[in-house]
Design a protein around this motif. Structure first.
Motif, PDB file in Angstrom:
ATOM      1  N   LEU A 173       0.818  -1.209   0.000  1.00 42.01           N
ATOM      2  CA  LEU A 173       0.000   0.000   0.000  1.00 42.01           C
ATOM      3  C   LEU A 173       0.852   1.259   0.000  1.00 42.01           C
ATOM      4  N   SER A 174       2.175   1.061  -0.086  1.00 42.60           N
ATOM      5  CA  SER A 174       3.077   2.211  -0.002  1.00 42.60           C
ATOM      6  C   SER A 174       2.876   3.172  -1.169  1.00 42.60           C
ATOM      7  N   ARG A 175       3.266   4.449  -0.903  1.00 45.24           N
ATOM      8  CA  ARG A 175       3.171   5.435  -1.970  1.00 45.24           C
ATOM      9  C   ARG A 175       4.337   5.286  -2.939  1.00 45.24           C
ATOM     10  N   LEU A 176       5.458   4.705  -2.440  1.00 49.36           N
ATOM     11  CA  LEU A 176       6.649   4.551  -3.271  1.00 49.36           C
ATOM     12  C   LEU A 176       6.505   3.342  -4.203  1.00 49.36           C
ATOM     13  N   GLY A 177       6.704   3.581  -5.473  1.00 46.21           N
ATOM     14  CA  GLY A 177       6.583   2.506  -6.458  1.00 46.21           C
ATOM     15  C   GLY A 177       7.561   1.366  -6.201  1.00 46.21           C
ATOM     16  N   GLU A 192      -7.697  -1.858   2.768  1.00 45.63           N
ATOM     17  CA  GLU A 192      -8.436  -1.125   1.733  1.00 45.63           C
ATOM     18  C   GLU A 192      -9.933  -1.111   2.010  1.00 45.63           C
ATOM     19  N   TRP A 198     -10.193   7.420   7.188  1.00 40.74           N
ATOM     20  CA  TRP A 198      -8.891   8.007   6.854  1.00 40.74           C
ATOM     21  C   TRP A 198      -8.998   9.527   6.905  1.00 40.74           C
ATOM     22  N   PRO A 226       0.726  10.045  10.253  1.00 38.55           N
ATOM     23  CA  PRO A 226       0.434   8.782   9.553  1.00 38.55           C
ATOM     24  C   PRO A 226       0.571   7.575  10.474  1.00 38.55           C
ATOM     25  N   THR A 233       8.885   0.280  -3.340  1.00 35.13           N
ATOM     26  CA  THR A 233       8.443  -0.541  -2.213  1.00 35.13           C
ATOM     27  C   THR A 233       7.305  -1.455  -2.651  1.00 35.13           C
ATOM     28  N   ARG A 234       6.341  -0.852  -3.358  1.00 34.77           N
ATOM     29  CA  ARG A 234       5.219  -1.660  -3.855  1.00 34.77           C
ATOM     30  C   ARG A 234       5.720  -2.776  -4.746  1.00 34.77           C
ATOM     31  N   ARG A 264      -3.630  -6.440   2.957  1.00 34.80           N
ATOM     32  CA  ARG A 264      -3.865  -5.344   2.020  1.00 34.80           C
ATOM     33  C   ARG A 264      -5.365  -5.142   1.797  1.00 34.80           C
TER      34      ARG A 264
END
Lengths: 222, 221
Positions: B44-48, B111, B118, B128, B50-51, B107
């Motif tokens: 769920l990370s914002r960084l590609g 979601e 949120w 966060p 890490t995902r 995950r």
């Protein structure tokens, strides 16, 4: 220990032909499971309470015990009752029965997703139980059951290495044999892993596509 | 030899095996929980990047067979200088494998927490970390536990595979007894019953209790 490409190339033909056996085992096992699942499903929906209960408990028992113990059970116990089954036959029977219980649950979920009105309409139209199931209910339950069915197709494929333990000559069995012959386990085992990956990932992706296609053609999803 | 004699003679051995199976279950599920939390959150990370790492891990472990992973960790890793005992290899392989399945459950359940939760946490100026720890994660438990329970029963069944890398668990003991006595029906039959009892009368009630507890904590029971 270093990776040897010449050895990899050398054993590749044997590994590939063993892969065919793995695919065959998965295919036969899944076909049996599809039918057995239907039998288990219908066995739980009869008019006789006792029959429903017995089938239900059998399904629970098979679902909650490890496939590998069941494999050994069938392979070693059947001869005690004078029924000598080859490794292939007992493997196919066990895996078919085991996954049949999973599939019966998937079918059940699909059937329960059908609105009650459909059952009532079949009753009102005086359709026979066979017609009710095969012409009305199953075609509607199928799209809802497809994701589960697809998962278990990949699942059965990934469980076939277990069959090597009772002597079914498939991919894992061949990798073991190659390791024992050459004292090199690095290449055979790693290749088995990659061959599984190469087949199961595209299959899973293709199944998702197929589900969408069926859903669309039945007018359920856009 | 009647079945009763069989049980009296071999029950201690089988119980020893069942104990190792239970230990495997505990160690493997502990590892699987950690792995699924880490990779579930990474998905769920914002960084590609890490995902991406998490996706590769999950697809890799879900795409290959557990038995292959088990053999690989036990027989191939030592060739590269990483030596693990049979017991450790067993629960590590199972934990890593089921962690990949668990990550998808984590995950999905995160979601599934309504968007408003949120937004409310952001509106209350929570960091966060606070948002996750105090608002989101507690609400995931009731969603996450039913599929996690199924996975846990699968995990118990999967521990039978460690017998193949010489861990002396229930399956291994059963194979041993079978090899010396050839009382296959009794041995494997008893093993099946013990596995069934563990799954149906110990593990499942415990997980149901957890589900009820989790639902009550967020006021859903």
């Amino acid at each position: 220990m270093e990776w040897r490409w010449d050895f990899t190339i050398e054993i590749l033909p044997r590994m590939l032909s063993a892969m065919l056996n793995t695919l065959l085992a998965a295919g036969i096992g899944y076909t049996i499971a599809l039918v057995v699942g239907l039998i288990f499903l219908l066995g739980q929906r009869t008019k006789f309470r006792l029959c429903n209960w017995i089938v239900r408990e059998c399904v629970e028992f098979i679902r909650s015990t490890p496939l590998i113990v069941q494999l050994f059970f069938v392979y070693f116990v059947a001869p005690q009752f004078g029924l000598v089954l080859s490794a292939w036959v007992s493997a196919m029977l066990t895996i078919g029965l085991h996954y049949g219980t999973y599939l019966s649950e998937v079918y059940r979920g699909g059937l329960e997703a059908i609105p009650r009105g459909q059952w009532e309409a079949c009753r009102a139209l005086n359709l026979s139980p066979a017609r009710t199931y095969f012409r009305v209910l199953i075609p509607q339950a199928l799209p809802a059951s497809l994701p589960g069915m697809g998962n278990y197709l990949v699942g059965i494929f990934k469980d076939t290495p277990m069959l090597s333990t009772i002597g079914v000559v498939e991919l894992m069995h061949t990798a073991n044999a190659l390791g024992a012959e050459t004292y090199r386990y690095l290449e055979p085992y790693t290749m088995v892993g990659f061959m599984f990956l190469i087949i199961s990932l595209p299959t899973a992706a293709w199944l998702r596509k197929f589900e969408r296609y069926v859903g669309r053609s039945m007018g359920i999803t856009k | 030899m009647s079945y009763l004699d069989f049980v009296i003679e071999y029950l201690p051995k089988l119980a020893g095996g069942a104990y190792i199976t239970a230990l495997q279950l505990v160690c493997a599920s502990a590892l699987a929980i950690v792995v699924s939390l880490v990779f579930g959150l990474m998905r769920l990370s914002r960084l590609g990047v890490t995902r991406g790492i998490a996706t590769v891990y999950i697809e890799f472990f879900r795409g290959t067979s557990l038995l292959v992973q088990l053999y690989w960790i036990y027989y191939v890793l030592p060739l590269m200088g990483i030596k693990l005992g049979a017991f450790e290899s067993g629960f590590i392989a199972i934990g890593l494998n089921f962690g990949a399945y668990g990550a998808e459950i984590v995950r999905g359940s995160i979601e599934a927490v309504p968007k408003g939760q949120w937004e409310a946490a952001v509106a209350l100026n929570m960091s966060p970390g606070q948002r996750m720890r105090r608002i989101i994660i507690p609400q995931t438990f009731p969603i996450l536990l039913p599929p996690a329970s199924n996975l846990m029963v699968e995990l118990l069944k999967a521990t039978a595979l460690v017998a193949l890398i010489t861990v002396v668990d229930l399956m291994f003991v059963a194979k041993q007894i079978n090899a010396t006595t050839w009382l296959s029906a009794q041995t494997f039959g008893t093993a099946l019953i013990v596995y069934y009892a563990m799954a149906r009368f110990v593990l499942t009630p415990f997980l149901r209790w957890l589900e009820v507890l989790a639902a009550r904590k967020v006021g859903k029971a």
